[in-house]
Design a protein around this motif. Structure first.
Motif, PDB file in Angstrom:
ATOM      1  N   PHE A   1       0.841  -1.205   0.000  1.00 19.53           N
ATOM      2  CA  PHE A   1       0.000   0.000   0.000  1.00 19.53           C
ATOM      3  C   PHE A   1       0.876   1.255   0.000  1.00 19.53           C
ATOM      4  O   PHE A   1       0.598   2.221  -0.721  1.00 19.53           O
ATOM      5  CB  PHE A   1      -0.938  -0.015   1.212  1.00 19.53           C
ATOM      6  N   ILE A   2       1.949   1.219   0.794  1.00 20.78           N
ATOM      7  CA  ILE A   2       2.858   2.381   0.813  1.00 20.78           C
ATOM      8  C   ILE A   2       3.503   2.536  -0.572  1.00 20.78           C
ATOM      9  O   ILE A   2       3.691   3.648  -1.070  1.00 20.78           O
ATOM     10  CB  ILE A   2       3.915   2.224   1.926  1.00 20.78           C
ATOM     11  N   GLY A   3       3.796   1.405  -1.206  1.00 20.76           N
ATOM     12  CA  GLY A   3       4.351   1.458  -2.564  1.00 20.76           C
ATOM     13  C   GLY A   3       3.376   2.104  -3.537  1.00 20.76           C
ATOM     14  O   GLY A   3       3.758   2.911  -4.392  1.00 20.76           O
ATOM     15  N   LEU A   4       2.091   1.759  -3.379  1.00 19.50           N
ATOM     16  CA  LEU A   4       1.059   2.353  -4.238  1.00 19.50           C
ATOM     17  C   LEU A   4       1.011   3.867  -4.021  1.00 19.50           C
ATOM     18  O   LEU A   4       0.953   4.640  -4.989  1.00 19.50           O
ATOM     19  CB  LEU A   4      -0.303   1.735  -3.910  1.00 19.50           C
ATOM     20  N   LEU A   5       1.036   4.286  -2.745  1.00 22.26           N
ATOM     21  CA  LEU A   5       1.030   5.726  -2.467  1.00 22.26           C
ATOM     22  C   LEU A   5       2.242   6.388  -3.119  1.00 22.26           C
ATOM     23  O   LEU A   5       2.149   7.487  -3.677  1.00 22.26           O
ATOM     24  CB  LEU A   5       1.028   5.982  -0.950  1.00 22.26           C
ATOM     25  N   GLY A   6       3.383   5.704  -3.050  1.00 27.45           N
ATOM     26  CA  GLY A   6       4.600   6.245  -3.669  1.00 27.45           C
ATOM     27  C   GLY A   6       4.450   6.413  -5.173  1.00 27.45           C
ATOM     28  O   GLY A   6       5.056   7.307  -5.775  1.00 27.45           O
ATOM     29  N   ASP A   7       3.613   5.570  -5.779  1.00 26.83           N
ATOM     30  CA  ASP A   7       3.414   5.659  -7.234  1.00 26.83           C
ATOM     31  C   ASP A   7       2.435   6.770  -7.617  1.00 26.83           C
ATOM     32  O   ASP A   7       2.596   7.416  -8.646  1.00 26.83           O
ATOM     33  CB  ASP A   7       2.850   4.331  -7.773  1.00 26.83           C
ATOM     34  N   ILE A   8       1.377   6.953  -6.800  1.00 24.68           N
ATOM     35  CA  ILE A   8       0.306   7.847  -7.255  1.00 24.68           C
ATOM     36  C   ILE A   8       0.341   9.242  -6.637  1.00 24.68           C
ATOM     37  O   ILE A   8      -0.143  10.196  -7.253  1.00 24.68           O
ATOM     38  CB  ILE A   8      -1.088   7.212  -7.034  1.00 24.68           C
ATOM     39  N   VAL A   9       0.892   9.361  -5.417  1.00 25.17           N
ATOM     40  CA  VAL A   9       0.847  10.675  -4.748  1.00 25.17           C
ATOM     41  C   VAL A   9       1.653  11.743  -5.499  1.00 25.17           C
ATOM     42  O   VAL A   9       1.186  12.887  -5.643  1.00 25.17           O
ATOM     43  CB  VAL A   9       1.291  10.552  -3.266  1.00 25.17           C
ATOM     44  N   PRO A  10       2.872  11.446  -5.992  1.00 26.70           N
ATOM     45  CA  PRO A  10       3.658  12.523  -6.614  1.00 26.70           C
ATOM     46  C   PRO A  10       2.926  13.254  -7.737  1.00 26.70           C
ATOM     47  O   PRO A  10       2.946  14.491  -7.799  1.00 26.70           O
ATOM     48  CB  PRO A  10       4.903  11.793  -7.133  1.00 26.70           C
ATOM     49  N   GLU A  11       2.242  12.513  -8.595  1.00 25.94           N
ATOM     50  CA  GLU A  11       1.587  13.150  -9.734  1.00 25.94           C
ATOM     51  C   GLU A  11       0.455  14.081  -9.275  1.00 25.94           C
ATOM     52  O   GLU A  11       0.342  15.230  -9.709  1.00 25.94           O
ATOM     53  CB  GLU A  11       1.030  12.058 -10.643  1.00 25.94           C
ATOM     54  N   TYR A  12      -0.371  13.576  -8.362  1.00 28.95           N
ATOM     55  CA  TYR A  12      -1.489  14.400  -7.888  1.00 28.95           C
ATOM     56  C   TYR A  12      -1.005  15.561  -7.014  1.00 28.95           C
ATOM     57  O   TYR A  12      -1.611  16.626  -6.982  1.00 28.95           O
ATOM     58  CB  TYR A  12      -2.474  13.548  -7.094  1.00 28.95           C
ATOM     59  N   ALA A  13       0.110  15.338  -6.264  1.00 31.21           N
ATOM     60  CA  ALA A  13       0.602  16.387  -5.357  1.00 31.21           C
ATOM     61  C   ALA A  13       1.178  17.571  -6.128  1.00 31.21           C
ATOM     62  O   ALA A  13       1.241  18.684  -5.611  1.00 31.21           O
ATOM     63  CB  ALA A  13       1.671  15.806  -4.425  1.00 31.21           C
TER      64      ALA A  13
END
Ligand code: FES
Length: 252
Positions: A168-180
């Motif tokens: 799950f943390i890996g998923l956040l690492g994949d998707i958060v940067p683009e949206y942030a």
């Protein structure tokens, strides 16, 4: 009361619906998702002294719902309320999540942090721009995901062990940067979850809006029982300045 649980036992989930006895104040015509209420049954008299804070889960006309998990004496007492019992409510309190209908928006919820997002999703002017990612430990049926999926598909991830958490943390690492950086992020959940989002967003040079779930007593900035560290202002009350902060405004 919509009972996901049955006995008010620790760990059970409840949706408590409250009806205003007359007409709700005009403040309720303009409330926004992310705001919260303090709830206190009249029967508590002086013990416990303080109400309990809850994100507003639903509010429509003269009814208001909060969604909670039984985690102690206060929530246990709320879970055992019967129809007709009187409850005092202070609210709507605090600030709200920003709505950016011009940007893709990532809604991140951890556990009971799903509560404020029903109305956020329902009212969002551009549902096609929304993505909902939900991390949880109890079974998905413990949460009101069905009603949310009317507005956006929920990507739910259950943590049963360390490997699930890592993924799950890996998923956040994949998707958060683009949206942030190029979109918008709103998040609510346990502290480690918010810290992870804050760190990933900062490393990407972006930011996210985080709703803090600090313990509260007065709910109106008077007792200093809920402070967090603001980068510019020092210690600030989460109830009066938040509960929603930009991730680059605060230090955990
Ligand atoms: Fe009293 Fe926030 S709960 S200052």
């Amino acid at each position: 009361m919509l009972r996901f649980g049955t006995q008010g036992a620790d760990g059970e989930f409840y949706e408590l619906t409250l009806e205003h006895p007359g007409s709700a104040s005009t403040a309720w015509q303009n409330w926004k998702p992310g705001q919260f209420v303090m709830v206190r049954p009249t029967a508590w008299e002086h013990n416990p002294l303080w109400g309990r804070p809850f994100s507003i889960h639903k509010a429509d006309g003269d009814t208001l719902s909060v969604f909670f998990q039984v985690i102690g004496r206060g929530t246990r007492g709320l879970a055992r309320l019967a129809p007709g019992d009187e409850v005092t409510v202070w609210g709507p309190l605090g600030n709200a999540f920003a709505v950016r209908d011009d940007r893709p928006t990532l809604v991140l919820a951890g556990g009971i942090g799903i509560a404020p997002f029903y109305e956020y999703l329902r009212r969002h002017p551009s549902p096609d721009k929304l993505r909902l990612v939900f991390g949880h430990r109890p079974p998905a049926e413990s949460y009101p995901l069905g009603i949310m999926e009317k507005y956006v598909k929920c990507e739910a991830y259950r943590e049963k062990g360390p490997e699930d958490l890592k993924a799950f943390i890996g998923l956040l690492g994949d998707i958060v940067p683009e949206y942030a950086t190029d979109g918008h992020i709103v998040a609510c959940g346990p502290l480690p979850f918010l810290k992870t989002i804050q760190t990933i967003a900062a490393e990407a040079g972006g930011r996210a809006q985080l709703s803090l779930e600090n313990r509260m007593a007065c709910g109106v900035g008077a007792c200093l029982g809920c402070v967090c560290e603001h980068k510019d202002s020092g210690p600030v009350s989460v109830c009066a300045r938040g509960p929603v902060f930009w991730s680059d405004e605060i230090t955990f």
